[in-house]
Motif scaffolding. Sequence first.
Motif, PDB file in Angstrom:
ATOM      1  N   MET A 139      47.512  27.299  87.194  1.00  0.00           N
ATOM      2  CA  MET A 139      48.375  28.313  87.751  1.00  0.00           C
ATOM      3  C   MET A 139      48.986  27.765  89.017  1.00  0.00           C
ATOM      4  N   ALA A 140      50.241  27.916  89.189  1.00  0.00           N
ATOM      5  CA  ALA A 140      50.930  27.395  90.364  1.00  0.00           C
ATOM      6  C   ALA A 140      50.860  28.357  91.517  1.00  0.00           C
ATOM      7  N   GLY A 141      50.943  27.849  92.711  1.00  0.00           N
ATOM      8  CA  GLY A 141      51.365  28.663  93.809  1.00  0.00           C
ATOM      9  C   GLY A 141      50.505  29.188  94.883  1.00  0.00           C
ATOM     10  N   SER A 142      49.693  30.110  94.769  1.00  0.00           N
ATOM     11  CA  SER A 142      49.252  30.974  95.846  1.00  0.00           C
ATOM     12  C   SER A 142      48.071  30.473  96.642  1.00  0.00           C
ATOM     13  N   GLU A 143      47.888  31.121  97.774  1.00  0.00           N
ATOM     14  CA  GLU A 143      46.749  30.808  98.628  1.00  0.00           C
ATOM     15  C   GLU A 143      45.569  31.731  98.355  1.00  0.00           C
ATOM     16  N   THR A 144      45.784  32.889  97.770  1.00  0.00           N
ATOM     17  CA  THR A 144      44.712  33.835  97.498  1.00  0.00           C
ATOM     18  C   THR A 144      43.936  33.383  96.273  1.00  0.00           C
ATOM     19  N   GLN A 145      42.608  33.369  96.404  1.00  0.00           N
ATOM     20  CA  GLN A 145      41.809  32.925  95.257  1.00  0.00           C
ATOM     21  C   GLN A 145      40.524  33.721  95.168  1.00  0.00           C
TER      22      GLN A 145
ATOM     23  N   ASP B 148      37.462  31.567  91.188  1.00  0.00           N
ATOM     24  CA  ASP B 148      38.111  30.333  90.752  1.00  0.00           C
ATOM     25  C   ASP B 148      39.487  30.559  90.126  1.00  0.00           C
ATOM     26  N   ARG B 149      40.115  31.666  90.422  1.00  0.00           N
ATOM     27  CA  ARG B 149      41.461  31.921  89.923  1.00  0.00           C
ATOM     28  C   ARG B 149      42.399  32.070  91.120  1.00  0.00           C
ATOM     29  N   THR B 150      43.553  31.484  91.025  1.00  0.00           N
ATOM     30  CA  THR B 150      44.561  31.634  92.053  1.00  0.00           C
ATOM     31  C   THR B 150      45.440  32.827  91.667  1.00  0.00           C
ATOM     32  N   VAL B 151      45.750  33.659  92.630  1.00  0.00           N
ATOM     33  CA  VAL B 151      46.591  34.817  92.371  1.00  0.00           C
ATOM     34  C   VAL B 151      48.051  34.406  92.526  1.00  0.00           C
ATOM     35  N   PRO B 152      48.855  34.577  91.478  1.00  0.00           N
ATOM     36  CA  PRO B 152      50.265  34.187  91.556  1.00  0.00           C
ATOM     37  C   PRO B 152      51.018  34.889  92.684  1.00  0.00           C
ATOM     38  N   ASP B 153      51.998  34.165  93.220  1.00  0.00           N
ATOM     39  CA  ASP B 153      52.840  34.698  94.289  1.00  0.00           C
ATOM     40  C   ASP B 153      54.087  35.394  93.758  1.00  0.00           C
ATOM     41  N   SER B 154      54.538  35.019  92.588  1.00  0.00           N
ATOM     42  CA  SER B 154      55.822  35.520  92.094  1.00  0.00           C
ATOM     43  C   SER B 154      55.681  36.132  90.710  1.00  0.00           C
ATOM     44  N   ASP B 155      56.688  36.911  90.354  1.00  0.00           N
ATOM     45  CA  ASP B 155      56.741  37.510  89.026  1.00  0.00           C
ATOM     46  C   ASP B 155      56.772  36.415  87.957  1.00  0.00           C
ATOM     47  N   GLU B 156      57.493  35.348  88.220  1.00  0.00           N
ATOM     48  CA  GLU B 156      57.577  34.234  87.272  1.00  0.00           C
ATOM     49  C   GLU B 156      56.194  33.626  87.017  1.00  0.00           C
ATOM     50  N   GLU B 157      55.417  33.457  88.073  1.00  0.00           N
ATOM     51  CA  GLU B 157      54.064  32.910  87.914  1.00  0.00           C
ATOM     52  C   GLU B 157      53.167  33.878  87.153  1.00  0.00           C
ATOM     53  N   TRP B 158      53.303  35.195  87.397  1.00  0.00           N
ATOM     54  CA  TRP B 158      52.521  36.185  86.651  1.00  0.00           C
ATOM     55  C   TRP B 158      52.868  36.105  85.170  1.00  0.00           C
TER      56      TRP B 158
ATOM     57  N   GLU C 249      53.793  33.565  83.503  1.00  0.00           N
ATOM     58  CA  GLU C 249      53.187  32.358  82.943  1.00  0.00           C
ATOM     59  C   GLU C 249      51.678  32.531  82.762  1.00  0.00           C
ATOM     60  N   GLU C 250      51.048  33.285  83.644  1.00  0.00           N
ATOM     61  CA  GLU C 250      49.596  33.424  83.658  1.00  0.00           C
ATOM     62  C   GLU C 250      49.081  34.440  82.634  1.00  0.00           C
ATOM     63  N   LEU C 251      49.797  35.532  82.445  1.00  0.00           N
ATOM     64  CA  LEU C 251      49.326  36.642  81.614  1.00  0.00           C
ATOM     65  C   LEU C 251      49.986  36.637  80.242  1.00  0.00           C
ATOM     66  N   ASP C 252      49.273  37.157  79.242  1.00  0.00           N
ATOM     67  CA  ASP C 252      49.929  37.343  77.947  1.00  0.00           C
ATOM     68  C   ASP C 252      50.807  38.597  78.037  1.00  0.00           C
ATOM     69  N   ASP C 253      51.577  38.878  77.003  1.00  0.00           N
ATOM     70  CA  ASP C 253      52.545  39.982  77.047  1.00  0.00           C
ATOM     71  C   ASP C 253      51.892  41.334  77.327  1.00  0.00           C
ATOM     72  N   ASP C 254      50.764  41.615  76.664  1.00  0.00           N
ATOM     73  CA  ASP C 254      50.083  42.897  76.871  1.00  0.00           C
ATOM     74  C   ASP C 254      49.537  43.011  78.287  1.00  0.00           C
ATOM     75  N   GLU C 255      48.909  41.951  78.776  1.00  0.00           N
ATOM     76  CA  GLU C 255      48.379  41.959  80.141  1.00  0.00           C
ATOM     77  C   GLU C 255      49.499  42.158  81.158  1.00  0.00           C
TER      78      GLU C 255
ATOM     79  N   ARG D 252      51.298  44.381  85.500  1.00  0.00           N
ATOM     80  CA  ARG D 252      52.442  44.187  86.392  1.00  0.00           C
ATOM     81  C   ARG D 252      53.507  45.267  86.225  1.00  0.00           C
ATOM     82  N   GLU D 253      53.634  45.845  85.017  1.00  0.00           N
ATOM     83  CA  GLU D 253      54.677  46.849  84.782  1.00  0.00           C
ATOM     84  C   GLU D 253      54.129  48.263  84.684  1.00  0.00           C
ATOM     85  N   ARG D 254      52.837  48.434  84.952  1.00  0.00           N
ATOM     86  CA  ARG D 254      52.187  49.743  84.990  1.00  0.00           C
ATOM     87  C   ARG D 254      52.199  50.446  83.634  1.00  0.00           C
ATOM     88  N   GLY D 255      52.008  49.680  82.582  1.00  0.00           N
ATOM     89  CA  GLY D 255      51.982  50.238  81.236  1.00  0.00           C
ATOM     90  C   GLY D 255      50.642  50.876  80.907  1.00  0.00           C
TER      91      GLY D 255
END
Length: 140
Positions: A1-7, A10-20, A22-28, A33-36
């Motif tokens: 996962m690219a990007g963030s300082e928050t961890q 052992d997982r880095t939390v994405p900084d951007s929507d684009e990184e999210w 890449e990290e999550l499958d469509d349902d996740e 992220r979209e409050r479904g």
Amino acid sequence: MAGSETQRDDRTVPDSDEEWREELDDDEYEILRERGTEARFSGEFVDHYGDGEYVCAGCGEVLFDGETKYDSGCGWPAFYAAEDGNVVRKEDDRHGMRRVEVLCANCDGHLGHVFQDGPDDKGGERFCINSVALEYEDAE
């Protein structure tokens, strides 16, 4: 996962929507992220019980202890308590309803809602959570 300082876990939390995306499958992505909301009785944790912990599928933050899970009959995993400080509550007036949304305090992922119709002897709250927003870790 690219990007963030928050961890966490052992997982880095994405900084951007684009990184999210890449990290999550469509349902996740739709839930976290979209409050479904997943369909009633469709989630893998509706009838799952164990002594472990339920963690955020987005970042691994511990959200609920398995001992707090109960069968509310609502069609989604239900818990009567959340881990202190690991969830955030936010007013939600979408869809013509007044509810309280529950978010992961670490990554701001949408988890579900909390209602005041839970077990009276456990504080009266029912955290109604999407299975897709959770992962389960067995007790060690």
